[in-house]
Design a protein around this motif. Structure first.
Motif, PDB file in Angstrom:
ATOM      1  N   LYS A   1      -5.253 -12.055  -7.371  1.00 23.66           N
ATOM      2  CA  LYS A   1      -3.797 -12.010  -7.585  1.00 23.66           C
ATOM      3  C   LYS A   1      -3.104 -12.847  -6.511  1.00 23.66           C
ATOM      4  O   LYS A   1      -2.192 -13.617  -6.801  1.00 23.66           O
ATOM      5  CB  LYS A   1      -3.323 -10.550  -7.536  1.00 23.66           C
TER       6      LYS A   1
ATOM      7  N   TYR B   1       2.691  -0.907  -7.513  1.00 17.06           N
ATOM      8  CA  TYR B   1       1.280  -1.223  -7.259  1.00 17.06           C
ATOM      9  C   TYR B   1       0.603  -0.205  -6.337  1.00 17.06           C
ATOM     10  O   TYR B   1      -0.588  -0.340  -6.050  1.00 17.06           O
ATOM     11  CB  TYR B   1       1.143  -2.643  -6.691  1.00 17.06           C
TER      12      TYR B   1
ATOM     13  N   GLU C   1      -5.233   6.627  -2.425  1.00 21.09           N
ATOM     14  CA  GLU C   1      -5.693   5.297  -1.995  1.00 21.09           C
ATOM     15  C   GLU C   1      -6.999   5.409  -1.212  1.00 21.09           C
ATOM     16  O   GLU C   1      -7.284   6.444  -0.589  1.00 21.09           O
ATOM     17  CB  GLU C   1      -4.592   4.663  -1.130  1.00 21.09           C
ATOM     18  N   VAL C   2      -7.774   4.350  -1.238  1.00 17.82           N
ATOM     19  CA  VAL C   2      -8.939   4.209  -0.361  1.00 17.82           C
ATOM     20  C   VAL C   2      -8.499   3.252   0.746  1.00 17.82           C
ATOM     21  O   VAL C   2      -8.297   2.068   0.504  1.00 17.82           O
ATOM     22  CB  VAL C   2     -10.143   3.643  -1.143  1.00 17.82           C
TER      23      VAL C   2
ATOM     24  N   TYR D   1       4.579 -10.058  -5.392  1.00 24.07           N
ATOM     25  CA  TYR D   1       4.874  -8.620  -5.225  1.00 24.07           C
ATOM     26  C   TYR D   1       3.571  -7.852  -5.060  1.00 24.07           C
ATOM     27  O   TYR D   1       2.683  -7.952  -5.902  1.00 24.07           O
ATOM     28  CB  TYR D   1       5.659  -8.096  -6.424  1.00 24.07           C
TER      29      TYR D   1
ATOM     30  N   ARG E   1      -1.170   3.307  -5.416  1.00 20.64           N
ATOM     31  CA  ARG E   1      -2.033   4.199  -6.195  1.00 20.64           C
ATOM     32  C   ARG E   1      -1.754   5.648  -5.815  1.00 20.64           C
ATOM     33  O   ARG E   1      -1.433   5.926  -4.653  1.00 20.64           O
ATOM     34  CB  ARG E   1      -3.496   3.846  -5.919  1.00 20.64           C
TER      35      ARG E   1
ATOM     36  N   GLY F   1       1.242  -4.202  -3.459  1.00 22.21           N
ATOM     37  CA  GLY F   1       1.227  -2.764  -3.192  1.00 22.21           C
ATOM     38  C   GLY F   1       0.924  -2.514  -1.714  1.00 22.21           C
ATOM     39  O   GLY F   1       1.593  -3.073  -0.837  1.00 22.21           O
ATOM     40  N   ASN F   2      -0.122  -1.708  -1.450  1.00 22.52           N
ATOM     41  CA  ASN F   2      -0.477  -1.315  -0.082  1.00 22.52           C
ATOM     42  C   ASN F   2      -1.216  -2.452   0.640  1.00 22.52           C
ATOM     43  O   ASN F   2      -2.418  -2.620   0.449  1.00 22.52           O
ATOM     44  CB  ASN F   2      -1.348  -0.051  -0.151  1.00 22.52           C
TER      45      ASN F   2
ATOM     46  N   VAL G   1      -9.447   0.095 -10.558  1.00 21.91           N
ATOM     47  CA  VAL G   1      -9.196   1.418  -9.972  1.00 21.91           C
ATOM     48  C   VAL G   1      -7.810   1.935 -10.358  1.00 21.91           C
ATOM     49  O   VAL G   1      -7.656   3.085 -10.796  1.00 21.91           O
ATOM     50  CB  VAL G   1      -9.358   1.345  -8.436  1.00 21.91           C
TER      51      VAL G   1
ATOM     52  N   VAL H   1      -6.910  -7.691  -6.188  1.00 22.20           N
ATOM     53  CA  VAL H   1      -5.971  -8.151  -5.163  1.00 22.20           C
ATOM     54  C   VAL H   1      -6.215  -9.577  -4.680  1.00 22.20           C
ATOM     55  O   VAL H   1      -5.277 -10.365  -4.552  1.00 22.20           O
ATOM     56  CB  VAL H   1      -5.881  -7.137  -3.997  1.00 22.20           C
TER      57      VAL H   1
ATOM     58  N   TYR I   1     -11.773   6.373 -11.696  1.00 21.95           N
ATOM     59  CA  TYR I   1     -12.848   5.368 -11.718  1.00 21.95           C
ATOM     60  C   TYR I   1     -13.994   5.811 -10.812  1.00 21.95           C
ATOM     61  O   TYR I   1     -15.162   5.832 -11.215  1.00 21.95           O
ATOM     62  CB  TYR I   1     -12.286   4.018 -11.258  1.00 21.95           C
TER      63      TYR I   1
ATOM     64  N   VAL J   1      -5.588  -6.302   3.492  1.00 16.51           N
ATOM     65  CA  VAL J   1      -5.008  -7.115   2.425  1.00 16.51           C
ATOM     66  C   VAL J   1      -3.986  -8.076   3.049  1.00 16.51           C
ATOM     67  O   VAL J   1      -3.900  -9.252   2.698  1.00 16.51           O
ATOM     68  CB  VAL J   1      -4.343  -6.204   1.365  1.00 16.51           C
TER      69      VAL J   1
ATOM     70  N   LEU K   1     -22.317  -1.590  -4.173  1.00 19.66           N
ATOM     71  CA  LEU K   1     -21.743  -2.856  -3.750  1.00 19.66           C
ATOM     72  C   LEU K   1     -20.301  -2.682  -3.270  1.00 19.66           C
ATOM     73  O   LEU K   1     -19.500  -2.022  -3.929  1.00 19.66           O
ATOM     74  CB  LEU K   1     -21.809  -3.876  -4.901  1.00 19.66           C
TER      75      LEU K   1
ATOM     76  N   SER L   1     -18.619   0.958  -3.587  1.00 20.38           N
ATOM     77  CA  SER L   1     -18.118   1.508  -2.335  1.00 20.38           C
ATOM     78  C   SER L   1     -16.947   2.467  -2.569  1.00 20.38           C
ATOM     79  O   SER L   1     -16.606   3.246  -1.677  1.00 20.38           O
ATOM     80  CB  SER L   1     -17.663   0.371  -1.412  1.00 20.38           C
TER      81      SER L   1
ATOM     82  N   SER M   1     -13.233  -1.482 -14.883  1.00 23.87           N
ATOM     83  CA  SER M   1     -13.519  -1.617 -13.452  1.00 23.87           C
ATOM     84  C   SER M   1     -12.268  -1.624 -12.574  1.00 23.87           C
ATOM     85  O   SER M   1     -12.386  -1.811 -11.366  1.00 23.87           O
ATOM     86  CB  SER M   1     -14.320  -2.899 -13.216  1.00 23.87           C
TER      87      SER M   1
HETATM   88  P1  GDR Z   1     -10.459  -2.120  -5.439  1.00 25.41           P
HETATM   89  O1  GDR Z   1      -9.929  -3.610  -5.659  1.00 25.41           O
HETATM   90  O2  GDR Z   1      -9.482  -1.096  -5.840  1.00 25.41           O
HETATM   91  O3  GDR Z   1     -10.979  -2.068  -4.034  1.00 25.41           O
HETATM   92  O4  GDR Z   1     -11.652  -2.050  -6.492  1.00 25.41           O
HETATM   93  P2  GDR Z   1      -8.471  -4.219  -5.766  1.00 25.41           P
HETATM   94  O5  GDR Z   1      -8.645  -5.661  -5.488  1.00 25.41           O
HETATM   95  O6  GDR Z   1      -7.813  -3.832  -7.040  1.00 25.41           O
HETATM   96  O7  GDR Z   1      -7.677  -3.506  -4.568  1.00 25.41           O
HETATM   97  C1  GDR Z   1      -8.053  -3.645  -3.215  1.00 25.41           C
HETATM   98  C2  GDR Z   1      -6.991  -3.037  -2.324  1.00 25.41           C
HETATM   99  O8  GDR Z   1      -5.807  -3.840  -2.402  1.00 25.41           O
HETATM  100  C3  GDR Z   1      -4.689  -2.984  -2.509  1.00 25.41           C
HETATM  101  N1  GDR Z   1      -3.572  -3.698  -3.133  1.00 25.41           N
HETATM  102  C4  GDR Z   1      -3.546  -4.172  -4.387  1.00 25.41           C
HETATM  103  N2  GDR Z   1      -4.481  -4.168  -5.369  1.00 25.41           N
HETATM  104  C5  GDR Z   1      -4.169  -4.750  -6.546  1.00 25.41           C
HETATM  105  N3  GDR Z   1      -5.096  -4.791  -7.515  1.00 25.41           N
HETATM  106  N4  GDR Z   1      -2.931  -5.304  -6.776  1.00 25.41           N
HETATM  107  C6  GDR Z   1      -1.960  -5.315  -5.821  1.00 25.41           C
HETATM  108  O9  GDR Z   1      -0.871  -5.813  -6.047  1.00 25.41           O
HETATM  109  C7  GDR Z   1      -2.282  -4.732  -4.563  1.00 25.41           C
HETATM  110  N5  GDR Z   1      -1.591  -4.590  -3.409  1.00 25.41           N
HETATM  111  C8  GDR Z   1      -2.380  -3.964  -2.552  1.00 25.41           C
HETATM  112  C9  GDR Z   1      -5.206  -1.819  -3.343  1.00 25.41           C
HETATM  113  O10 GDR Z   1      -4.317  -0.700  -3.226  1.00 25.41           O
HETATM  114  C10 GDR Z   1      -6.572  -1.625  -2.703  1.00 25.41           C
HETATM  115  O11 GDR Z   1      -6.477  -0.841  -1.560  1.00 25.41           O
HETATM  116  C11 GDR Z   1     -12.539  -3.166  -6.659  1.00 25.41           C
HETATM  117  C12 GDR Z   1     -13.005  -3.158  -8.119  1.00 25.41           C
HETATM  118  O12 GDR Z   1     -13.746  -4.333  -8.354  1.00 25.41           O
HETATM  119  C13 GDR Z   1     -13.875  -1.958  -8.396  1.00 25.41           C
HETATM  120  O13 GDR Z   1     -14.444  -2.072  -9.702  1.00 25.41           O
HETATM  121  C14 GDR Z   1     -15.004  -1.911  -7.359  1.00 25.41           C
HETATM  122  O14 GDR Z   1     -15.790  -0.770  -7.573  1.00 25.41           O
HETATM  123  C15 GDR Z   1     -14.424  -1.902  -5.954  1.00 25.41           C
HETATM  124  O15 GDR Z   1     -13.632  -3.064  -5.786  1.00 25.41           O
HETATM  125  C16 GDR Z   1     -15.514  -1.927  -4.899  1.00 25.41           C
END
Ligand code: GDR
Ligand code: NDP
Length: 374
Positions: free
Chosen positions: A223, A324, A329-330, A240, A326, A242-243, A115, A220, A180, A282, A207, A157, A113
């Protein structure tokens, strides 16, 4: 210890395969029962009197922490939770479990799960998250259960990906932006196709992001809240990220699993968006989490050099690490849950503020207990 107990559970006979007494309970099968949503859904279904079967993966270390509280001694006749070893990449295993359990409701929550990880494990993600759904649907058909077993697919989503329309609703075109999401798009359409082709009661819950203290620690929100707890207790200096400008529509997992169940209770199968209808960056989630420990984060610098600091404490707390980021990105997710509101009576109960507070408080308790594994 748990692994031994699970083997006993998997090999023992369940009430659904014994001769039934008066009114048999409804039987549910959950893939991904050890995950965030699976654990909340198992709790919900047990509270409603279901017999619950879950598929767990073999792991070299325990992976059942989230359902530990629900575990029942396999030697107790009245137990209602049964665990089976399995994997969505194994067709024979999927068929055997489905034909043995003969579920009234099958909730497919199992998936790779993450991304970002899907860019590295692209083929495996396609197999488990895409073909895994086909395997389960075919298992239902091969076992002759297509008129009995209702099927829920954990759609996402992430299907909306590159923004086509806001807010995003059931009719918004998909534009997946990761291996994914592409795998989940296959999953979405195979569910629709089997519903139309074979008259199966198969639904997609689209969802939006949902979180909780049980969220995996590399997503995120968790974390951030885990880092905030560790910073408060002097176990970590800096976070630390990412976006931090990505925007998400965050709800609470406990609220969202109720909607999964609601979809399965409808006379007709259908596809529904489940979201709060609010979006936040974020960056603002980080600010909120630090506010919970009385640290006001201000920002300076740009791009990868941006830094989150606290003037009062004279310290830097947040930095950017491009690892971090991608490859694609979404940027913006915001859902329109009108259909779920009207047809399922959906009312989002938790705000992002209360969700964040709950997660920070839970992580502080874990760090205080010295629990670094959750
Ligand atoms: P997402 O969740 O990719 O939306 O998928 P995630 O929490 O990983 O990221 C959300 C956004 O935060 C940005 N980001 C970071 N993300 C992570 N993980 N770590 C970082 O350090 C960080 N910094 C910034 C990401 O780039 C992103 O834009 C989740 C999962 O649960 C999927 O399985 C589900 O389908 C979707 O939510 C809806
Ligand atoms: P988690 O990552 O917390 O849980 C995933 C579950 O799937 C775990 O139980 C995991 O087992 C299991 N799993 C992984 N690979 C396989 C496999 N090959 N075969 C069988 N089981 C497997 O996810 P969530 O609980 O957050 O999400 C549940 C579902 O909902 C997922 O399908 C996810 O893609 C989807 N989703 C999640 C959203 C969210 O915001 N949380 C939003 C929209 C969709 P193990 O514990 O052994 O790793």
């Amino acid at each position: 210890f748990m692994a031994t107990r699970h083997r006993e559970v998997a090999e023992s006979e369940s009430p659904s395969s014994k001769k039934q007494k008066s009114t048999p309970p409804k039987v549910a099968l959950i893939t991904g029962i050890t995950g965030q949503d699976g654990s909340y859904l198992a709790e919900l279904l047990l509270s409603k009197g279901y017999e619950v079967h879950g598929i767990i993966r073999r792991s070299s270390s325990f992976n059942t922490g989230r359902i530990e509280e629900l575990y029942e001694d396999p030697h107790v006749d009245t137990r209602r939770l049964f665990l089976h070893y399995g994997d969505l990449t194994d067709s024979t295993n999927c068929f055997e479990i489905v034909s043995k359990v003969r579920p009234d409701e099958l909730y497919n929550l199992g998936a790779q799960s993450h991304v970002k990880v899907s860019f590295e494990l692209s083929e495996y993600t396609a197999d488990a998250d895409g073909l895994g759904v086909l395997r389960l649907l075919n298992a239902i058909r091969s076992a002759g259960l297509e008129q009995k077993t209702r099927f829920y697919q954990a759609s996402t989503s992430e299907l909306y990906g590159l923004v086509q329309e806001v807010p995003q609703k059931e009719t918004t075109p998909f534009y997946p932006r990761s291996p994914y999401a592409v795998a989940k798009q296959y999953a979405y359409w195979i569910v629709v196709n089997y519903r139309e082709a074979y008259g199966m009661h198969a639904s997609n819950g689209i969802l939006f992001n949902h979180e909780s203290p049980r969220r995996g620690p590399t997503f995120v929100t968790r974390k951030v809240t885990r880092a905030v707890a560790r910073i408060k207790l002097g176990k970590q200096d800096c976070l630390y990220m990412g976006n931090i400008d990505a925007k998400r529509d965050w709800g609470h997992a406990r609220d969202y699993v109720e909607m999964m169940w609601m979809m399965m209770q409808q006379a007709e199968a259908d596809d529904y968006v489940v979201a709060t209808g609010e979006t936040n960056t974020v960056r603002s989630f980080i600010e909120l989490a630090f506010e919970c420990i009385d640290i006001k984060i201000l920002w300076k610098g740009k791009g990868v050099d941006e830094i989150g600091y606290c003037a009062a404490r004279g310290r830097e707390f947040v930095k950017i690490d491009p690892k971090y980021f991608r490859p694609t990105e979404v940027e913006l997710l915001i859902g329109d849950p009108t259909k779920a509101k009207v047809k399922l009576g959906w009312v989002p109960k938790t705000t992002m503020q209360s969700l964040c507070k709950e997660m920070v408080a839970a992580d502080i308790r874990l760090v205080e207990k010295g629990d670094y594994t959750s």
